[in-house]
Write a protein that holds these residues in place. Structure first.
Motif, PDB file in Angstrom:
ATOM      1  N   ARG A  29       0.938  -1.143  -0.360  1.00 36.65           N
ATOM      2  CA  ARG A  29       0.143  -0.121   0.087  1.00 36.65           C
ATOM      3  C   ARG A  29       0.993   1.353   0.025  1.00 36.65           C
ATOM      4  O   ARG A  29       1.912   1.361   0.848  1.00 36.65           O
ATOM      5  N   VAL A  30       0.548   2.431  -0.784  1.00 35.71           N
ATOM      6  CA  VAL A  30       1.378   3.445  -0.808  1.00 35.71           C
ATOM      7  C   VAL A  30       0.223   4.880  -0.327  1.00 35.71           C
ATOM      8  O   VAL A  30      -0.398   4.983  -0.492  1.00 35.71           O
ATOM      9  N   MET A  31       0.520   5.417   0.762  1.00 31.87           N
ATOM     10  CA  MET A  31       1.055   6.386   1.575  1.00 31.87           C
ATOM     11  C   MET A  31       1.338   7.776   1.753  1.00 31.87           C
ATOM     12  O   MET A  31       1.957   7.520   1.626  1.00 31.87           O
ATOM     13  N   ASP A  32       0.537   8.548   2.427  1.00 31.17           N
ATOM     14  CA  ASP A  32       0.654  10.298   2.074  1.00 31.17           C
ATOM     15  C   ASP A  32       1.517   9.572   4.187  1.00 31.17           C
ATOM     16  O   ASP A  32       0.809   9.439   4.266  1.00 31.17           O
ATOM     17  N   PHE A  33       3.082   9.989   3.498  1.00 31.52           N
ATOM     18  CA  PHE A  33       3.519  10.043   5.550  1.00 31.52           C
ATOM     19  C   PHE A  33       2.793  11.327   6.063  1.00 31.52           C
ATOM     20  O   PHE A  33       2.756  10.793   7.228  1.00 31.52           O
ATOM     21  N   GLY A  41      -3.906   5.993  -7.264  1.00 34.46           N
ATOM     22  CA  GLY A  41      -3.051   6.620  -8.573  1.00 34.46           C
ATOM     23  C   GLY A  41      -1.728   6.302  -8.682  1.00 34.46           C
ATOM     24  O   GLY A  41      -1.577   7.343  -9.393  1.00 34.46           O
ATOM     25  N   ALA A  42      -0.929   6.308  -7.515  1.00 36.53           N
ATOM     26  CA  ALA A  42       0.318   6.295  -7.449  1.00 36.53           C
ATOM     27  C   ALA A  42       1.132   5.151  -8.339  1.00 36.53           C
ATOM     28  O   ALA A  42       0.512   4.473  -8.571  1.00 36.53           O
ATOM     29  N   ILE A  43       1.798   5.552  -9.158  1.00 36.56           N
ATOM     30  CA  ILE A  43       2.891   4.353 -10.741  1.00 36.56           C
ATOM     31  C   ILE A  43       3.564   3.501  -9.556  1.00 36.56           C
ATOM     32  O   ILE A  43       4.328   4.475  -9.162  1.00 36.56           O
ATOM     33  N   VAL A  44       3.617   2.271  -9.925  1.00 36.10           N
ATOM     34  CA  VAL A  44       4.124   1.352  -9.613  1.00 36.10           C
ATOM     35  C   VAL A  44       5.293   1.063  -9.963  1.00 36.10           C
ATOM     36  O   VAL A  44       4.257   0.217 -10.716  1.00 36.10           O
ATOM     37  N   THR A  45       6.382   0.839 -10.615  1.00 32.72           N
ATOM     38  CA  THR A  45       7.171  -0.239 -10.814  1.00 32.72           C
ATOM     39  C   THR A  45       8.345  -0.815 -11.045  1.00 32.72           C
ATOM     40  O   THR A  45       8.241  -0.867 -10.165  1.00 32.72           O
ATOM     41  N   GLY A  46       8.067  -1.939 -11.502  1.00 32.52           N
ATOM     42  CA  GLY A  46       8.640  -3.329 -11.423  1.00 32.52           C
ATOM     43  C   GLY A  46       9.013  -3.902 -12.316  1.00 32.52           C
ATOM     44  O   GLY A  46       8.449  -4.579 -13.227  1.00 32.52           O
ATOM     45  N   ASN A  47      10.405  -4.198 -12.386  1.00 27.43           N
ATOM     46  CA  ASN A  47      10.944  -5.488 -14.536  1.00 27.43           C
ATOM     47  C   ASN A  47       9.671  -5.087 -15.125  1.00 27.43           C
ATOM     48  O   ASN A  47       9.089  -5.785 -15.750  1.00 27.43           O
ATOM     49  N   ASN A  48       9.523  -3.486 -15.126  1.00 25.38           N
ATOM     50  CA  ASN A  48       9.018  -3.369 -16.467  1.00 25.38           C
ATOM     51  C   ASN A  48       7.594  -2.804 -16.549  1.00 25.38           C
ATOM     52  O   ASN A  48       6.856  -3.032 -17.627  1.00 25.38           O
ATOM     53  N   GLU A  49       7.379  -3.648 -15.738  1.00 22.83           N
ATOM     54  CA  GLU A  49       5.829  -2.969 -15.246  1.00 22.83           C
ATOM     55  C   GLU A  49       5.101  -1.889 -14.504  1.00 22.83           C
ATOM     56  O   GLU A  49       5.629  -1.617 -13.877  1.00 22.83           O
ATOM     57  N   GLY A  69      10.373   0.898  -7.413  1.00 22.05           N
ATOM     58  CA  GLY A  69      10.048   2.479  -7.956  1.00 22.05           C
ATOM     59  C   GLY A  69       7.973   2.982  -7.640  1.00 22.05           C
ATOM     60  O   GLY A  69       7.452   2.326  -7.699  1.00 22.05           O
ATOM     61  N   ILE A  70       7.758   3.636  -6.647  1.00 18.85           N
ATOM     62  CA  ILE A  70       6.965   4.027  -6.533  1.00 18.85           C
ATOM     63  C   ILE A  70       6.905   5.726  -7.023  1.00 18.85           C
ATOM     64  O   ILE A  70       7.812   6.763  -6.081  1.00 18.85           O
ATOM     65  N   ARG A  77       9.311  11.325  -5.437  1.00 14.29           N
ATOM     66  CA  ARG A  77       9.079   9.745  -5.692  1.00 14.29           C
ATOM     67  C   ARG A  77       9.767   8.508  -5.044  1.00 14.29           C
ATOM     68  O   ARG A  77      11.004   9.400  -4.323  1.00 14.29           O
ATOM     69  N   GLY A  78      10.327   7.789  -5.220  1.00 13.54           N
ATOM     70  CA  GLY A  78      10.801   6.960  -3.635  1.00 13.54           C
ATOM     71  C   GLY A  78      11.254   5.506  -4.645  1.00 13.54           C
ATOM     72  O   GLY A  78      10.494   5.038  -5.844  1.00 13.54           O
ATOM     73  N   GLU A  79      11.534   4.571  -3.932  1.00 15.28           N
ATOM     74  CA  GLU A  79      11.873   2.977  -4.355  1.00 15.28           C
ATOM     75  C   GLU A  79      11.896   2.328  -3.145  1.00 15.28           C
ATOM     76  O   GLU A  79      12.336   3.345  -2.090  1.00 15.28           O
ATOM     77  N   VAL A  80      11.754   0.759  -3.121  1.00  8.64           N
ATOM     78  CA  VAL A  80      11.598  -0.167  -1.845  1.00  8.64           C
ATOM     79  C   VAL A  80      12.296  -1.020  -2.310  1.00  8.64           C
ATOM     80  O   VAL A  80      12.379  -1.673  -3.425  1.00  8.64           O
ATOM     81  N   VAL A  81      13.327  -1.397  -2.032  1.00  9.96           N
ATOM     82  CA  VAL A  81      14.815  -2.284  -2.386  1.00  9.96           C
ATOM     83  C   VAL A  81      14.036  -4.165  -1.441  1.00  9.96           C
ATOM     84  O   VAL A  81      13.940  -4.041  -0.413  1.00  9.96           O
ATOM     85  N   LEU A  82      13.852  -4.869  -2.321  1.00  8.93           N
ATOM     86  CA  LEU A  82      12.811  -6.014  -1.996  1.00  8.93           C
ATOM     87  C   LEU A  82      13.961  -7.172  -1.810  1.00  8.93           C
ATOM     88  O   LEU A  82      15.084  -7.122  -2.072  1.00  8.93           O
TER      89      LEU A  82
END
Length: 433
Positions: A29-33, A41-49, A69-70, A77-82
């Motif tokens: 889930r993406v939330m406002d801090f 409508g936040a944009i989430v990307t990973g492996n070209n998806e 990436g989010i 913008r930001g990113e999360v390392v899995l």
């Protein structure tokens, strides 16, 4: 027929179930801090998806590995390392709201220690928190060492001012500066000179040159698209937060020849086509994408003869950067025939008209504002009151910030708030939902 539809539905359900149970999927889930509310409508990307979050801020990627990436409108913008092992727990992502307030620097401006430090001092002392930097300028020069072969072949590397572009961007990030890469697209004297087959032509077949004696390249040519998108991808790889395409239009002169007939349909098709393709190819890099747009595009019902229709461009980018310099409104707007005397009204009414035409929220706009001397009417200077009135109009409208343009790269604190903004603008952790 019913059996066929039942079978299709069964296949879809089976596919989704398999995807959800696949070892590489990631959900969260993406939330406002600040508010702790979900960001729809936040944009989430990973492996070209690429997917967008739902009304509850939820997302699920099917084959997420490495990092995701989010980004969200009005936020950093930001990113999360899995982790290497399959992700079993939902990922909670908190994004801080962020409003860029930018100064523009040419390649000379960013390369000059004096001009660069002057801009950074304003960022320390005022509300300025962003820089728009020429990556490929009005003459086609790329001012850092590029790995793109065509850039060297056409002479775009003759003037390498920035020796370490990644180091520069990193140092700006450490100072809390949001960085925007400006790329001039279809005005390109170097590409047009080296590749006359790509140049715009006059009716008698000569290479067209504009009022500055510069060559434009044909927006309908795929080779031109690929070159500029390669530059944009390289800028994203170098760490820029946003890619901004300027001169993403046909020349504003009638009677020119292109690879396709110069009809409104074709002009709009190729401008939006370029932006759509650029957006697609930039998706893996989790950068925002913006387009600079003529101010009159807010008002004109046609494409302003340059291929720009705001309702067509809006789906192709994240931000619309209208150039709302009062000096550029040579015919004024309804009710205001002397635009330099009414900078507030020019910005406010143009943004409102653009929002009506595009049908998108105010946060999707970030206008260019005038911080230079008038050239079209009475030659007045734009000092603090004129600059502040434009800022006021943009902020009352609710735009995602604003950008000041001065081609000489000379800015003062006059008209700017003296209270610096918080520098840490992104966070990817926080209290659990």
């Amino acid at each position: 027929m019913k059996k066929i539809w039942f079978y299709v539905l069964l296949c879809i359900v089976s596919f989704l179930t398999a995807a959800a149970s696949a070892s590489g999927y990631a959900d969260g889930r993406v939330m406002d801090f600040q508010t702790q509310r979900p960001l729809e409508g936040a944009i989430v990307t990973g492996n070209n998806e690429v997917i967008r979050t739902d009304a509850n801020g939820m997302f699920m990627l099917k084959n997420a590995t490495g990092k995701i990436g989010i980004r969200a409108y009005g936020h950093a913008r930001g990113e999360v390392v899995l982790p290497a092992a399959p992700v079993k727990e939902p990922v909670n992502v908190y994004l801080r709201s962020f409003t860029p307030k930018a100064l523009y620097l040419t390649h000379y401006g960013i390369g000059s220690r004096l001009l660069r430090e002057s801009a950074l001092n304003l960022a320390k002392e005022t509300e300025i928190n962003s820089l728009v930097i020429d990556v490929k300028g009005d003459r086609g020069v790329i001012t850092y060492k590029s790995t793109i072969p065509l850039a060297s072949e056409i002479g775009a590397q003759r003037l390498v001012i920035i020796k370490d572009i990644r180091g520069l961007i990193q140092s700006l990030k450490e100072k809390g500066i949001y960085t925007v890469a400006r790329i001039v697209v279809f005005k390109d004297d170097l590409l047009g000179t080296a590749r006359p087959d790509l140049a715009v032509r006059t009716q008698d077949g000569r290479v067209f040159r504009d009022r500055e004696n510069l060559i434009w390249v044909d927006p309908s040519r795929r080779a031109v698209w690929d070159y500029n998108i390669s530059i944009a991808v390289e800028a994203a790889q170098n760490g820029f937060d946003e890619i901004q395409f300027d001169y993403v239009r046909f020349p504003d002169k009638k009677g020119l020849r292109f690879g396709v007939p110069s009809t409104e349909e074709n002009r709009v098709k190729y401008i939006t086509g370029f932006l759509s393709e650029a957006y697609r190819r930039l998706t893996p890099y989790n950068v925002f994408v913006a387009a600079d747009i003529f101010g009159y595009v807010s008002w004109n019902l046609d494409d302003t003869q340059i291929g720009q229709k705001i309702q067509n461009i809006a789906p192709c980018v994240d931000y619309l950067s209208l150039m709302l310099y009062p000096s550029g409104f040579q015919f004024g707007i309804p009710g205001y025939r002397n635009p330099v005397a009414h900078p507030y009204e020019i910005v406010s009414l143009s943004l409102k008209r653009a929002r009506e035409r595009a049908g998108i929220p105010a946060v999707r706009f970030r206008p260019w504002l005038q911080a230079f001397r008038d050239y079209a009417f009475d030659r007045r200077y734009f000092y603090g009151p004129e600059i502040r009135s434009q800022i006021k109009a943009a902020e009352e409208f609710g735009s995602n910030g604003w950008m000041l343009w001065n081609p000489r790269n000379v800015y003062k604190d006059d008209g700017l708030s003296r209270e610096p903004l918080p520098r840490k603008y992104a966070r990817l952790d926080g209290p659990k939902a």
